[in-house]
Motif scaffolding. Structure first.
Motif, mmCIF file in Angstrom:
data_model
loop_
_atom_site.group_PDB
_atom_site.id
_atom_site.type_symbol
_atom_site.label_atom_id
_atom_site.label_comp_id
_atom_site.label_asym_id
_atom_site.label_seq_id
_atom_site.Cartn_x
_atom_site.Cartn_y
_atom_site.Cartn_z
ATOM 1 N N TYR A 194 1.067 -0.947 -0.142
ATOM 2 C CA TYR A 194 -0.088 0.046 0.058
ATOM 3 C C TYR A 194 0.999 1.130 0.070
ATOM 4 C CZ TYR A 194 -3.118 3.558 1.930
ATOM 5 O OH TYR A 194 -3.776 4.885 2.073
ATOM 6 N N GLY A 195 1.904 1.269 0.933
ATOM 7 C CA GLY A 195 2.643 2.204 1.055
ATOM 8 C C GLY A 195 3.598 2.836 -0.169
ATOM 9 N N TRP A 196 3.821 1.512 -0.692
ATOM 10 C CA TRP A 196 4.846 1.435 -2.185
ATOM 11 C C TRP A 196 3.836 1.934 -3.253
ATOM 12 C CZ3 TRP A 196 9.656 1.281 -3.979
ATOM 13 C CH2 TRP A 196 10.383 0.914 -3.184
ATOM 14 N N GLY A 197 2.558 1.414 -3.068
ATOM 15 C CA GLY A 197 1.747 2.245 -4.315
ATOM 16 C C GLY A 197 1.653 3.609 -4.426
ATOM 17 N N TYR A 198 1.469 4.055 -3.212
ATOM 18 C CA TYR A 198 1.389 5.777 -3.049
ATOM 19 C C TYR A 198 2.682 6.302 -3.402
ATOM 20 C CZ TYR A 198 -3.209 6.586 -1.444
ATOM 21 O OH TYR A 198 -4.598 6.793 -1.221
ATOM 22 N N PRO A 257 -5.671 0.220 -15.561
ATOM 23 C CA PRO A 257 -5.471 -0.962 -14.671
ATOM 24 C C PRO A 257 -4.363 0.057 -13.817
ATOM 25 C CG PRO A 257 -4.311 -1.328 -16.772
ATOM 26 C CD PRO A 257 -5.068 -0.117 -17.106
ATOM 27 N N SER A 258 -4.927 -0.582 -12.237
ATOM 28 C CA SER A 258 -4.053 0.046 -11.123
ATOM 29 C C SER A 258 -3.180 -1.114 -10.878
ATOM 30 C CB SER A 258 -4.960 0.390 -9.901
ATOM 31 O OG SER A 258 -5.791 -0.848 -9.472
ATOM 32 N N PHE A 259 -2.321 -0.906 -10.012
ATOM 33 C CA PHE A 259 -1.307 -2.210 -9.601
ATOM 34 C C PHE A 259 -2.022 -3.072 -8.851
ATOM 35 C CE2 PHE A 259 3.331 -0.141 -9.406
ATOM 36 C CZ PHE A 259 3.115 0.342 -10.965
ATOM 37 N N GLN A 260 -3.350 -2.634 -8.324
ATOM 38 C CA GLN A 260 -4.146 -3.695 -7.654
ATOM 39 C C GLN A 260 -4.718 -4.552 -8.465
ATOM 40 O OE1 GLN A 260 -6.797 -1.881 -4.599
ATOM 41 N NE2 GLN A 260 -8.355 -3.855 -4.903
ATOM 42 N N ASP A 261 -5.063 -3.873 -9.774
ATOM 43 C CA ASP A 261 -5.666 -4.948 -10.700
ATOM 44 C C ASP A 261 -4.454 -5.931 -11.291
ATOM 45 O OD1 ASP A 261 -8.058 -3.622 -10.253
ATOM 46 O OD2 ASP A 261 -7.545 -2.019 -11.959
ATOM 47 N N MET A 262 -3.408 -5.201 -11.547
ATOM 48 C CA MET A 262 -2.289 -5.973 -12.314
ATOM 49 C C MET A 262 -1.578 -6.918 -11.344
ATOM 50 S SD MET A 262 -0.711 -2.337 -14.002
ATOM 51 C CE MET A 262 0.663 -3.236 -14.706
ATOM 52 N N PHE A 263 -1.718 -6.845 -9.989
ATOM 53 C CA PHE A 263 -0.951 -7.520 -9.279
ATOM 54 C C PHE A 263 -2.014 -8.480 -8.218
ATOM 55 C CE2 PHE A 263 2.084 -4.514 -10.405
ATOM 56 C CZ PHE A 263 3.115 -5.303 -10.969
ATOM 57 N N PHE A 275 -2.034 -7.447 -3.911
ATOM 58 C CA PHE A 275 -0.974 -6.332 -3.593
ATOM 59 C C PHE A 275 -1.393 -4.975 -3.847
ATOM 60 C CE2 PHE A 275 1.503 -10.157 -4.506
ATOM 61 C CZ PHE A 275 2.028 -10.321 -3.080
ATOM 62 N N PHE A 276 -0.959 -3.906 -3.058
ATOM 63 C CA PHE A 276 -1.143 -2.600 -3.520
ATOM 64 C C PHE A 276 -2.352 -2.055 -3.387
ATOM 65 C CE2 PHE A 276 2.466 -3.946 -6.226
ATOM 66 C CZ PHE A 276 3.372 -2.936 -5.805
ATOM 67 N N ARG A 277 -3.245 -2.732 -2.383
ATOM 68 C CA ARG A 277 -4.686 -2.649 -2.246
ATOM 69 C C ARG A 277 -4.969 -1.225 -1.872
ATOM 70 N NH1 ARG A 277 -8.489 -6.308 -1.443
ATOM 71 N NH2 ARG A 277 -6.988 -8.019 -0.887
ATOM 72 N N GLY A 278 -5.917 -0.589 -2.760
ATOM 73 C CA GLY A 278 -6.371 0.711 -2.260
ATOM 74 C C GLY A 278 -5.322 1.716 -2.849
ATOM 75 N N ALA A 279 -4.296 1.555 -3.287
ATOM 76 C CA ALA A 279 -3.227 2.440 -3.736
ATOM 77 C C ALA A 279 -3.412 2.989 -5.233
ATOM 78 C CB ALA A 279 -1.643 1.821 -3.748
ATOM 79 N N PRO A 280 -3.024 4.271 -5.429
ATOM 80 C CA PRO A 280 -3.649 4.663 -7.040
ATOM 81 C C PRO A 280 -2.428 4.412 -8.067
ATOM 82 C CG PRO A 280 -2.237 6.439 -5.437
ATOM 83 C CD PRO A 280 -2.541 5.122 -4.671
ATOM 84 N N ALA A 281 -1.407 3.906 -7.562
ATOM 85 C CA ALA A 281 -0.191 3.479 -8.681
ATOM 86 C C ALA A 281 -0.892 2.632 -9.853
ATOM 87 C CB ALA A 281 0.931 2.737 -8.031
ATOM 88 N N ASN A 282 -0.687 3.094 -10.997
ATOM 89 C CA ASN A 282 -1.226 2.343 -12.106
ATOM 90 C C ASN A 282 -0.177 2.090 -13.232
ATOM 91 O OD1 ASN A 282 -1.662 4.794 -14.171
ATOM 92 N ND2 ASN A 282 -2.330 5.513 -12.035
ATOM 93 N N VAL A 283 -0.688 1.666 -14.199
ATOM 94 C CA VAL A 283 0.280 1.342 -15.421
ATOM 95 C C VAL A 283 0.870 2.618 -16.059
ATOM 96 C CG1 VAL A 283 -1.583 1.878 -17.116
ATOM 97 C CG2 VAL A 283 0.041 0.119 -17.630
#
Length: 364
Positions: free
Chosen positions: A52-56, A183-189, A196-204
């Protein structure tokens, strides 16, 4: 012959600058009655201790990669594009128009179309100051920073007027169609029960930013245009003597710079908000200046510096949430990093140059 090796200039000087900034930041935290070590641990855990932190962290870093690259290519031509903020705002407008008014069948095509529109709008916004610099001698710093305010006013006018959703009080566009959602990282992973990356805004878009780093490196150091651009930056008179047109270099450099800044919008507008809102850029255009300075205007250095500032942003948010340390302290830390990597660069560089010179003399 260089006074010190290239690795020392690219790696050692920034590391020492960061260390000095960290020491002063620790003293500031200590002065307000908090434990610096506990603050550092909280920042690291909040920014890097979970997906989650990594995603942000990667989401913020993606923004800073685009704006850092925009400033970097301008630096190579000895131009100071301080208008990344406004160019990113116009890039967001391009993304919104592409996503709202073109019926994309799939997000891949929407990403390509929105990227082109974002780059075109950002480049167009940078073209006016570039023309004024090339043809009228207007200073690029003054014109680009003025255009930041014009861009903000233009966006405000459109979001409370032509692009506003009928019946809504919020200055924002309608939500983009589902086919344009990235697709967000949550969708991709997502691996079944493990996400992984649940709720984080990181994306493709992060991978697009990394590809932009590679493309810019190839442009600057593997093409004729890149050679002309760097030659112009080293000496305008020598470049003119060699037949390189200053007008051409200024215009092309600023168009590429503005386009890169505009492409930031595919991350925060299309990828995260999925609509265009006010203040979507959130100062990333100005952070790009610090990222370019710290990364020594090298795409790989920009990538690393963007990750650092992404860590500071996410870690600072966690720090403000769980301690009495104000969020503004992160701005102080960022300012210290900028101070040591930019204004006080020679304070670190000159002693190191003397040290390497002494070591070289001792070996001879």
């Amino acid at each position: 012959m260089d006074v010190m090796p290239k690795w020392a200039d690219v790696i050692l000087i920034p590391l020492i600058s960061i260390l000095l900034a960290a020491i002063l930041s620790a003293l500031v935290i200590l002065a307000i009655g908090e434990n610096p070590w506990e603050a550092v641990k909280l920042m690291v855990d909040g920014a890097l201790g979970s997906t989650y932190g990594w995603g942000y962290t990667l989401y913020y870093a993606t923004n800073f990669i685009f704006t850092g690259l925009a400033v970097s290519i301008a630096f190579h031509a000895r131009l100071f594009n301080i208008g990344g903020e406004g160019q990113a705002v116009l890039g967001g407008l391009g993304v919104a128009l592409a996503c709202l008014y073109i019926p994309w069948p799939h997000w891949t095509l929407a990403l390509l179309g929105a990227s082109l529109m974002a780059a075109a709008f950002g480049a167009a916004w940078a073209a006016i100051p570039a023309f004024l610099q090339a043809k009228r001698g207007s200073h690029i710093v003054i014109t680009t920073i003025m255009f930041n305010f014009i861009a903000a006013a233009l966006l405000n006018y459109l979001l409370i007027g032509a692009l506003k959703v009928p019946g809504s009080m919020e200055p924002a566009t309608a939500t983009f169609p589902p086919a344009t959602h990235l697709p967000s990282f949550q969708d991709m992973f997502n691996f079944g029960e493990t996400t992984f990356f649940r709720g984080a805004p990181a994306n493709v878009t992060f991978f697009v930013a990394v590809a932009a780093c590679v493309a810019l490196w190839a442009l600057i150091w593997r093409t004729r245009l890149g050679y002309e651009l760097r030659s112009f930056g080293h000496s305008e008179q020598a470049a003119k003597y060699a037949g390189i047109s200053p007008t051409k270099i200024i215009m092309i450099t600023m168009l590429i710079s503005g386009g890169l800044a505009g492409m930031m919008a595919i991350n925060n507008v299309q990828g995260e908000a999925e609509r265009l809102v006010l203040n979507a850029v959130e100062g990333a255009g100005f952070i790009g200046i610090a990222v370019a300075l710290m990364g020594r205007s090298h795409p790989f250095g920009v990538l690393l510096a963007a990750l650092l500032f992404g860590f500071l942003y996410q870690g600072g948010a966690e720090l403000a949430l769980w301690t009495s340390i104000p969020r503004e302290l992160i701005i102080v830390i960022q300012a210290l990093v900028i101070l040591f990597t930019g204004a006080l660069d020679n304070m670190v560089r000159m002693p190191l140059e003397r040290l390497f010179l002494a070591m070289r003399s001792a070996r001879q």
